[in-house]
Design an enzyme around this catalytic site. Structure first.
Site, PDB file in Angstrom:
ATOM      1  N   GLU A   1      -0.486   2.763  46.055  1.00  0.00           N
ATOM      2  CA  GLU A   1      -0.957   3.639  46.902  1.00  0.00           C
ATOM      3  C   GLU A   1      -0.327   5.067  48.181  1.00  0.00           C
ATOM      4  O   GLU A   1      -1.155   4.871  49.481  1.00  0.00           O
ATOM      5  CB  GLU A   1      -1.773   2.092  48.310  1.00  0.00           C
ATOM      6  CG  GLU A   1      -2.627   1.306  47.435  1.00  0.00           C
ATOM      7  CD  GLU A   1      -3.941   2.328  47.084  1.00  0.00           C
ATOM      8  OE1 GLU A   1      -3.937   3.294  46.875  1.00  0.00           O
ATOM      9  OE2 GLU A   1      -5.057   1.396  46.504  1.00  0.00           O
TER      10      GLU A   1
ATOM     11  N   HIS B   1     -12.100  -4.278  47.628  1.00  0.00           N
ATOM     12  CA  HIS B   1     -10.706  -3.507  47.421  1.00  0.00           C
ATOM     13  C   HIS B   1      -9.869  -4.013  48.367  1.00  0.00           C
ATOM     14  O   HIS B   1      -8.712  -5.488  47.602  1.00  0.00           O
ATOM     15  CB  HIS B   1     -10.225  -2.264  48.299  1.00  0.00           C
ATOM     16  CG  HIS B   1      -8.894  -1.632  47.457  1.00  0.00           C
ATOM     17  ND1 HIS B   1      -8.643  -0.021  46.577  1.00  0.00           N
ATOM     18  CD2 HIS B   1      -8.115  -2.107  47.827  1.00  0.00           C
ATOM     19  CE1 HIS B   1      -7.654  -0.151  46.646  1.00  0.00           C
ATOM     20  NE2 HIS B   1      -6.931  -1.512  47.212  1.00  0.00           N
TER      21      HIS B   1
END
Length: 210
Positions: free
Chosen positions: A71, A151
């Protein structure tokens, strides 16, 4: 405490509080044009400072042997468009529940103001992609927190401590809302009510001295 040491400290706290499971979640701290970030594939409660990679704002690895979190593009995108100096991303239970069922978390408590009021849910995109980074960046505009559809959640702060405390607040607000739905329809504070809270904070009452 160095940025890499901070990542270890708050990584352990995230695990202890149940905000992440397994190797999910990631944290980062920015100093100048360098960003220390948690590595990919390592549980946050098993980190040591030397495990945490350091990248520049363009995403090039500057220091460390492990790969940065998948990420990292999202973190760098947020740093590029906000005043954040630290970012926390978790897969907390109630935050993820809200992120899988709603398009925003309404302000059911005045502490939502600490996150910017309504918390938006960023549109879903595959993790680690430029699309997800762009969606999160848009959801964070003018905010200190966002949820990520199907998520988890992300918070930003001037320090890692601040970002982490906002993560705890985000999860608490999500839990209050979800549990409230089990009793009835949660009452959402109006813009006027929230404005009154801001006014009260800016102009606290003075108590007479005895």
């Amino acid at each position: 405490m160095s940025p890499r040491e901070q990542l270890c400290e708050y990584g352990r706290r995230a695990v202890d509080l149940g905000l992440v499971i397994g190797t999910s979640g990631n944290l980062s701290v920015r100093e100048g044009d360098l960003v220390a970030v948690t590595p990919s594939g390592v549980a946050l409660d098993r980190l040591t400072p030397e495990m945490c990679p350091v990248v520049d704002v363009a995403g090039h690895l500057v220091e460390g042997d492990l790969q940065p979190s998948s990420e990292t593009p999202m973190h760098l995108a947020v740093y590029g468009t906000t005043d954040a100096r630290a970012i926390v991303h978790t897969h907390s239970v109630f935050g993820t529940v809200v992120a899988t069922t709603m398009t925003e978390l309404p302000p059911v408590h005045y502490n939502a103001l600490m996150l910017g009021g309504v918390v938006k849910v960023a549109e879903y995109a595959t993790y680690g992609t430029p699309e997800l980074a762009a969606n999160v960046r848009a959801a964070l505009e003018g905010k200190r927190a966002a949820l990520m559809a199907n998520h988890g959640g992300v918070t930003i702060g001037g320090t890692l401590e601040e970002a982490f405390e906002l993560t705890r607040l985000l999860e608490w607000l999500c839990e209050v809302y979800v549990r409230g739905l089990g009793v009835g329809k949660p009452t959402v504070l109006t813009d006027e009510q929230l404005a009154a809270v801001v006014e009260r904070a800016l102009n606290p009452p003075e108590f007479p001295r005895l």
